[in-house]
Design an enzyme around this catalytic site. Structure first.
Site, mmCIF file in Angstrom:
data_model
loop_
_atom_site.group_PDB
_atom_site.id
_atom_site.type_symbol
_atom_site.label_atom_id
_atom_site.label_comp_id
_atom_site.label_asym_id
_atom_site.label_seq_id
_atom_site.Cartn_x
_atom_site.Cartn_y
_atom_site.Cartn_z
ATOM 1 N N ARG A 54 -10.046 -10.639 -45.267
ATOM 2 C CA ARG A 54 -9.556 -10.065 -46.521
ATOM 3 C C ARG A 54 -8.160 -9.456 -46.411
ATOM 4 N NH1 ARG A 54 -14.802 -10.100 -46.514
ATOM 5 N NH2 ARG A 54 -14.519 -9.254 -44.447
ATOM 6 N N THR A 55 -7.956 -8.629 -45.392
ATOM 7 C CA THR A 55 -6.702 -7.869 -45.348
ATOM 8 C C THR A 55 -5.492 -8.782 -45.177
ATOM 9 O OG1 THR A 55 -7.930 -6.024 -44.405
ATOM 10 C CG2 THR A 55 -5.541 -5.924 -44.216
ATOM 11 N N LYS A 82 -0.719 -5.328 -23.594
ATOM 12 C CA LYS A 82 -0.497 -5.020 -25.013
ATOM 13 C C LYS A 82 0.819 -4.311 -25.285
ATOM 14 C CE LYS A 82 -5.242 -5.053 -26.412
ATOM 15 N NZ LYS A 82 -6.451 -4.282 -26.300
ATOM 16 N N ARG A 104 -1.864 -5.294 -37.760
ATOM 17 C CA ARG A 104 -3.231 -4.951 -37.377
ATOM 18 C C ARG A 104 -3.312 -5.093 -35.874
ATOM 19 N NH1 ARG A 104 -8.917 -6.633 -39.922
ATOM 20 N NH2 ARG A 104 -8.146 -5.028 -41.324
ATOM 21 N N HIS A 132 -6.900 2.826 -41.608
ATOM 22 C CA HIS A 132 -6.699 1.623 -42.417
ATOM 23 C C HIS A 132 -6.320 2.114 -43.819
ATOM 24 C CE1 HIS A 132 -6.976 -2.358 -43.843
ATOM 25 N NE2 HIS A 132 -8.219 -2.671 -43.537
HETATM 26 N N1 ASP Z 1 -12.591 -4.891 -42.442
HETATM 27 C C1 ASP Z 1 -12.622 -3.486 -42.141
HETATM 28 C C2 ASP Z 1 -11.694 -3.163 -40.993
HETATM 29 O O1 ASP Z 1 -10.965 -4.011 -40.557
HETATM 30 C C3 ASP Z 1 -13.991 -2.964 -41.922
HETATM 31 C C4 ASP Z 1 -14.762 -3.596 -40.804
HETATM 32 O O2 ASP Z 1 -14.238 -4.379 -40.027
HETATM 33 O O3 ASP Z 1 -15.953 -3.282 -40.737
HETATM 34 O O4 ASP Z 1 -11.673 -2.052 -40.536
#
Ligand code: ASP
Length: 300
Positions: A54-55, A82, A104, A132
């Site tokens: 999603r993100t 890293k 991310r 986040h």
């Molecule tokens: N998608 C969200 C995150 O990246 C929540 C999760 O992964 O549970 O933090």
């Protein structure tokens, strides 16, 4: 504001400005041509060192709807240590003239480090178990659009709070915006450092909740065993149909995704009219458009 690294970067008026700008951006989604020329000629880099559905898509759609050039860099699986690889990558991005970097990373604090190495804006799209902030903004947007306000709302954040950057950012932002947050989960999964109310009894919290935010059990971040079994977890902290019916009529159920259906949330609940899960995804694009717009100033 130059960067968005933490929900604590936002005071109440800035957070409200983001939500109001997102509401304007949302009117675009209904149009045939879903584009604004605002960020034409600007470059947004999506730098993802950790999986995302999603993100990543949401930031890409947001930048494209503002007419920015988008470069997607998925760095998962790099064998370089890293710190070094991040700095080298930062220098490359710097040389390419990125106006904004959306990052991310599995290491908490990586976006802060990056912000000291690049000239452009840095947006934290999730760093380890830390924060986040755009998720918290889209959650606040969703609550406000469903329930009409944020101040005074009772929000229960339920489950694996310990490993959740979503919970951490929500606790900060919701406190700033005047909502009352209760963390609910087994004692092993509630971190001691978050200054807000705590309950270990989900059934006791539900009748007074306006919002229930279910969190994913993040097994990939668990080195030890935090609860006896998945079945036992679901029995005590999973939101199923009978539990959902203890909520006030107006209450909504949220989940940031990805869901473990049948564990923290039953399919009957995820697919119910109270669930805002799909709406949260749609709102994410408008909120990220607002963030990019406000950070990059809309100038070309
Ligand atoms: N998608 C969200 C995150 O990246 C929540 C999760 O992964 O549970 O933090």
């Amino acid at each position: 504001m130059k960067h968005l690294l933490s929900a604590t970067d936002l005071d109440a008026s800035t957070a409200t400005l983001v939500l109001d700008t997102a509401a304007e951006m949302a009117t675009l989604a209904g149009r045939e041509v879903k584009k604004l020329p605002t960020l034409r000629g600007r470059t947004v880099v999506n730098l993802f060192y950790e999986d995302s559905t999603r993100t990543r898509i949401s930031f890409e759609a947001a930048a494209k709807r503002l007419s920015a050039d988008v470069i997607n860099f998925s760095a998962k699986g790099s064998s370089v240590s890293k710190g070094e690889s991040l700095k080298d990558t930062a220098l490359t991005l710097q040389a390419m003239g990125a106006d904004a970097v959306v990052i991310r990373h599995p290491a908490s604090g990586a976006p802060h480090r990056l912000s000291t190495w690049v000239a452009g804006s840095v947006v934290n799209a999730g760093d380890g178990t830390h924060e986040h902030p755009t998720q918290a903004l889209l959650d606040a947007y969703t609550m406000r659009s469903r329930l009409g306000r944020l101040a005074g709302l009772s929000v229960a954040i339920v489950g694996d709070v310990l490993h959740s950057r979503v919970a951490r950012s929500n606790v900060h932002l919701l406190a700033t915006l005047g909502a009352k947050v209760t963390l609910v989960g087994p004692p092993t999964l509630i971190p001691p450092d978050l200054r807000t109310e705590v309950s270990y009894d989900l059934d006791a919290v539900l009748p007074d909740a306006d919002v229930v935010m279910m969190l994913r059990v993040q097994r990939e971040r668990m080195a030890a065993s935090y609860f006896p079994s998945a079945r036992e977890y679901a029995r005590r902290y999973g939101l199923d149909g009978p539990r959902m019916r203890r909520l006030p009529d107006h209450a909504i159920v949220m989940h940031p995704g990805p869901m473990n259906r049948g564990m923290e949330i039953a399919p009957e609940v995820a697919d119910s009219a109270r669930s805002t899960i799909v709406e949260q995804v749609a709102n994410g694009v408008s909120v990220r458009m607002a963030v990019l717009y406000l950070l990059l100033g809309g100038k070309s």
